[in-house]
Motif scaffolding. Sequence first.
Motif, short mmCIF file in Angstrom:
data_model
loop_
_atom_site.label_atom_id
_atom_site.label_comp_id
_atom_site.label_asym_id
_atom_site.label_seq_id
_atom_site.Cartn_x
_atom_site.Cartn_y
_atom_site.Cartn_z
N ASP A 91 12.69 -4.37 -127.94
CA ASP A 91 13.12 -5.72 -127.07
C ASP A 91 14.28 -5.95 -127.15
O ASP A 91 15.04 -6.58 -126.30
CB ASP A 91 11.92 -6.92 -127.85
N GLU A 92 15.16 -5.62 -128.32
CA GLU A 92 16.57 -6.05 -128.37
C GLU A 92 17.24 -5.28 -127.41
O GLU A 92 18.39 -5.98 -126.71
CB GLU A 92 16.93 -5.88 -129.92
N GLU A 93 17.04 -4.06 -127.06
CA GLU A 93 17.58 -3.16 -126.13
C GLU A 93 17.15 -3.76 -124.57
O GLU A 93 18.14 -3.46 -124.07
CB GLU A 93 17.43 -1.58 -126.24
N MET A 94 16.21 -4.23 -124.68
CA MET A 94 15.79 -4.57 -123.31
C MET A 94 16.57 -6.08 -122.82
O MET A 94 16.92 -6.12 -121.84
CB MET A 94 14.20 -5.10 -123.25
N THR A 95 16.52 -6.79 -123.88
CA THR A 95 17.75 -7.91 -123.90
C THR A 95 19.31 -7.32 -123.48
O THR A 95 19.70 -8.11 -122.36
CB THR A 95 17.91 -8.95 -125.01
N ALA A 96 19.67 -6.33 -123.98
CA ALA A 96 20.85 -5.69 -123.77
C ALA A 96 20.90 -5.14 -122.38
O ALA A 96 21.73 -5.27 -121.50
CB ALA A 96 21.25 -4.54 -124.59
N ALA A 97 19.60 -4.60 -121.83
CA ALA A 97 19.66 -4.14 -120.59
C ALA A 97 19.66 -5.29 -119.27
O ALA A 97 20.40 -5.37 -118.46
CB ALA A 97 18.34 -3.43 -120.29
N GLU A 102 23.38 -8.26 -115.60
CA GLU A 102 24.10 -9.34 -114.98
C GLU A 102 25.55 -9.06 -114.84
O GLU A 102 26.11 -9.34 -113.76
CB GLU A 102 24.19 -10.42 -116.03
N ARG A 103 26.08 -8.18 -115.73
CA ARG A 103 27.40 -7.99 -115.65
C ARG A 103 27.76 -6.90 -114.46
O ARG A 103 28.70 -7.09 -113.56
CB ARG A 103 28.13 -7.09 -116.90
N CYS A 131 10.37 0.41 -123.75
CA CYS A 131 10.32 -1.11 -123.36
C CYS A 131 10.51 -0.95 -121.82
O CYS A 131 10.04 -2.01 -120.85
CB CYS A 131 11.01 -1.95 -123.88
N GLY A 132 11.41 -0.05 -121.15
CA GLY A 132 11.84 -0.16 -119.90
C GLY A 132 13.08 0.53 -119.87
O GLY A 132 13.72 1.15 -120.55
N ALA A 133 13.85 0.18 -118.60
CA ALA A 133 15.27 0.64 -118.47
C ALA A 133 15.75 -0.18 -117.33
O ALA A 133 15.31 -0.92 -116.38
CB ALA A 133 15.00 2.01 -117.89
N LEU A 134 17.18 -0.12 -117.41
CA LEU A 134 17.89 -0.37 -116.39
C LEU A 134 18.50 0.81 -115.29
O LEU A 134 19.11 1.74 -115.70
CB LEU A 134 19.27 -1.13 -116.96
N HIS A 135 18.02 0.43 -114.23
CA HIS A 135 18.16 1.75 -113.16
C HIS A 135 19.38 1.53 -112.17
O HIS A 135 19.70 0.52 -111.70
CB HIS A 135 17.03 1.75 -112.24
#
Length: 366
Positions: A91-97, A102-103, A131-135
């Motif tokens: 979850d912490e890394e999902m928040t980072a994603a 946003e950036r 948890c997921g990923a940023l594509h």
Amino acid sequence: MDADVIVIGAGIVGSACAHELARAGLDVLVLDDRRGGATAAGMGHLVVMDDNPAELALSRHSLAIWRQWADAMAADCAWHPCGTLWLAANDEEMTAAHEKQERLRAHDVGCDLIDAPTLQAWEPALRPGLCGALHVPGDSVVYAPNAARWLLAQHPKQIRVQHAEVLGIDGSRVRLAGNNWLGANAVLLANGIHATQLCPELPIRPKKGHLLITDRYPGQVRHQLVELGYVTSAHHCTGPSVAFNLQPRPTGQLLIGSSRQFDDSAPEVDAEMLAQMLERALSYMPALADLNAIRCWTGLRAATPDSLPLLGPHPQRAGLWLAVGHEGLGVTTAPASARLLAAQITGHRAELDPAPYLPQRFEMAA
């Protein structure tokens, strides 16, 4: 004068600089000793990085140029627009994603968050439970050595390439082996970690890295896969570190990284570091254990204290310009770095603010 500009180094940064200088109408002589460097040893990933605003600006602008080049590049440059998945393990890394999204979107970089089921469907070889990923679909990969050669070949009347060992620099003159001298209006140092042999005052240090490539397994992985902890490993760790970074090559091979060891210039593979890197990779993709590896090797990144390259005039040596210190982003940021240098050398306005990259930000006693 032997040229308008002498470029030392025919890696991706030196070649991109020669290309842009020739595009500006200058006669360029490229000197290279064929020792090889980060261009031949790296992954060739083209990725927008956002560790700080200057890095984001340089990498974003560079990827736009790479996409302009892509259609014209030779097939052996192996351009592959695979995109990147920044993997969130918890979850912490999902928040980072979310924060990364946003950036990037604030700077018009297309990207989308995907959830765990989508990630598993897209890359089924990844371990369950992520948890997921940023594509980031605009990221790509390229075979950098051939891309460098392609850039040099674009201006055959204005770019000459000479195999030569440079032993010294005196202003805008260079001394070759055999005590021969060449002169130009400007000399551009773009030979990566080897630059310190000619300018020991440069604030760059080696970061050794390991890579491993597998046999051909087409369809095994579709995207470049990078753990979100990679940024911390790449820029903020002061000791040895590893992170999961896997790249699908157009050949169907998988290129696995990455590791970092400071101030280690030995070319030999460090078995313990390689084992740690592969253990990290297996923790994300257990199926890698069933694949055949065909080669592993090391390379040296040239790192500055603030992880940004030195792009501009040497503050103490008139006639000498610098394009060094790109660390692990030389392939990504070569195009925008080259345009910044070419604009400064020719006296034109640069497309990016050159201030964050100017060598004068560090004290150098020549």
